[in-house]
Design an enzyme around this catalytic site. Sequence first.
Site, short mmCIF file in Angstrom:
data_model
loop_
_atom_site.label_atom_id
_atom_site.label_comp_id
_atom_site.label_asym_id
_atom_site.label_seq_id
_atom_site.Cartn_x
_atom_site.Cartn_y
_atom_site.Cartn_z
N ASP A 169 0.85 -1.19 0.00
CA ASP A 169 0.00 0.00 0.00
C ASP A 169 0.88 1.23 0.00
O ASP A 169 1.62 1.48 0.95
CB ASP A 169 -0.94 0.02 1.21
CG ASP A 169 -2.06 1.04 1.04
OD1 ASP A 169 -1.76 2.19 0.68
OD2 ASP A 169 -3.23 0.68 1.27
N ARG A 229 -12.90 -1.91 -8.17
CA ARG A 229 -13.61 -1.31 -9.30
C ARG A 229 -13.12 -1.97 -10.58
O ARG A 229 -11.95 -2.32 -10.71
CB ARG A 229 -13.37 0.20 -9.37
CG ARG A 229 -14.15 1.00 -8.33
CD ARG A 229 -15.65 0.95 -8.60
NE ARG A 229 -16.43 1.80 -7.71
CZ ARG A 229 -17.02 1.40 -6.60
NH1 ARG A 229 -16.89 0.12 -6.21
NH2 ARG A 229 -17.73 2.23 -5.88
N ASP A 253 -15.66 -9.47 -9.02
CA ASP A 253 -16.98 -8.99 -8.60
C ASP A 253 -17.37 -7.75 -9.38
O ASP A 253 -18.52 -7.32 -9.35
CB ASP A 253 -16.97 -8.67 -7.09
CG ASP A 253 -18.33 -8.19 -6.61
OD1 ASP A 253 -19.32 -8.91 -6.83
OD2 ASP A 253 -18.39 -7.09 -6.01
N GLU A 258 -18.78 -2.37 -16.69
CA GLU A 258 -20.01 -2.22 -15.91
C GLU A 258 -20.53 -0.79 -16.06
O GLU A 258 -19.78 0.19 -15.95
CB GLU A 258 -19.72 -2.50 -14.44
CG GLU A 258 -20.90 -2.31 -13.51
CD GLU A 258 -20.54 -2.53 -12.04
OE1 GLU A 258 -21.41 -2.29 -11.19
OE2 GLU A 258 -19.39 -2.92 -11.77
N HIS A 286 -21.14 -7.26 -8.81
CA HIS A 286 -20.85 -6.13 -7.92
C HIS A 286 -21.65 -6.25 -6.62
O HIS A 286 -22.33 -5.31 -6.19
CB HIS A 286 -21.16 -4.81 -8.62
CG HIS A 286 -20.44 -3.64 -8.02
ND1 HIS A 286 -20.10 -2.51 -8.72
CD2 HIS A 286 -20.00 -3.40 -6.75
CE1 HIS A 286 -19.49 -1.64 -7.95
NE2 HIS A 286 -19.42 -2.16 -6.74
#
Length: 311
Positions: A169, A229, A253, A258, A286
């Site tokens: 991260d 996303r 997901d 989308e 999602h």
Amino acid sequence: MKVLIADRTHEVLPQRLREAGIEVSVEPDHDYESLVQASQGFEGLVVRSKVNIDSAFIDRVPSLRCIGRVGAGMETIDVNYAEAHGVRCLNSPEGNRDAVGEHAVGLLLALLNNIARADAEVRRGLWQREANRGYELGPLTVGIIGYGNMGQAFAKRLSGFGCRVIYYDKYLDNLEKLVDLERVSLETLQREADVVSFHVPLTEETHHYLDAAFIEVMAKPFYLLNTSRGAVVDTGALVAGLESGKVRGAALDVLEYENMQADGLGDVPECVHYLQRSPRTVLTPHVAGWTVESKYKLAAVLADKMIEVLK
């Protein structure tokens, strides 16, 4: 104080706001222009992802003091512009991080054990045991990219499987760690991970984070998870990786194509059809953070944050 809720959310959100002495109006069915007009005179606004809150919107509603999203993603709000003009932008990732963590584990287990494919085969009368021999999670190294609420919730749930969990991260110093595991550089993660799981917001920096170059750098064939996303993953590059064998399987997901406004897929390119046909993918619509419990928690968390700002 007045708040306009332009979203369909759990009743706990307007209830808590009203209990705090805030006047609430619930009007979920607005497009951009009608929402500009409806928001006049309101200090707080709760929006869904179907309307983009851009700089022009913020300029046209000078009464706003805060904008809230019942969820984690803020890519439909010009957060930098809003904050620079004194409008606080609030979300509630604490409310669905447990749901996302559990769903990500489910996706990974389904991928490793061919659960979706085997289920479809049995329903067609096929009984193919050897073809569906799976892999255990324990011996693998899972690399998490993005160690905020979602990444840490996923890591916490992996702890009982005996696998090694590492994370990268770039902005970790600004985050409170719920569970502290092995932090590594991106280069180390790409060298050692058998599984790569994305838990990052969608920004200019993270758009197509996984692309052809990322896949090429990975030292080992790997499994991909994405519950963040869709556009974090370059779909064409992913398909090429699946075809070459560098990507062993993908559980998604979210999909790049989308349509957040229409809440569906619509017309999609051939690369998405490839993912839909492939026996090495697991796809969900999602819903990683979409549980009965998270519906309540997302709204409750946002209510408390808005009350703190407005009161």
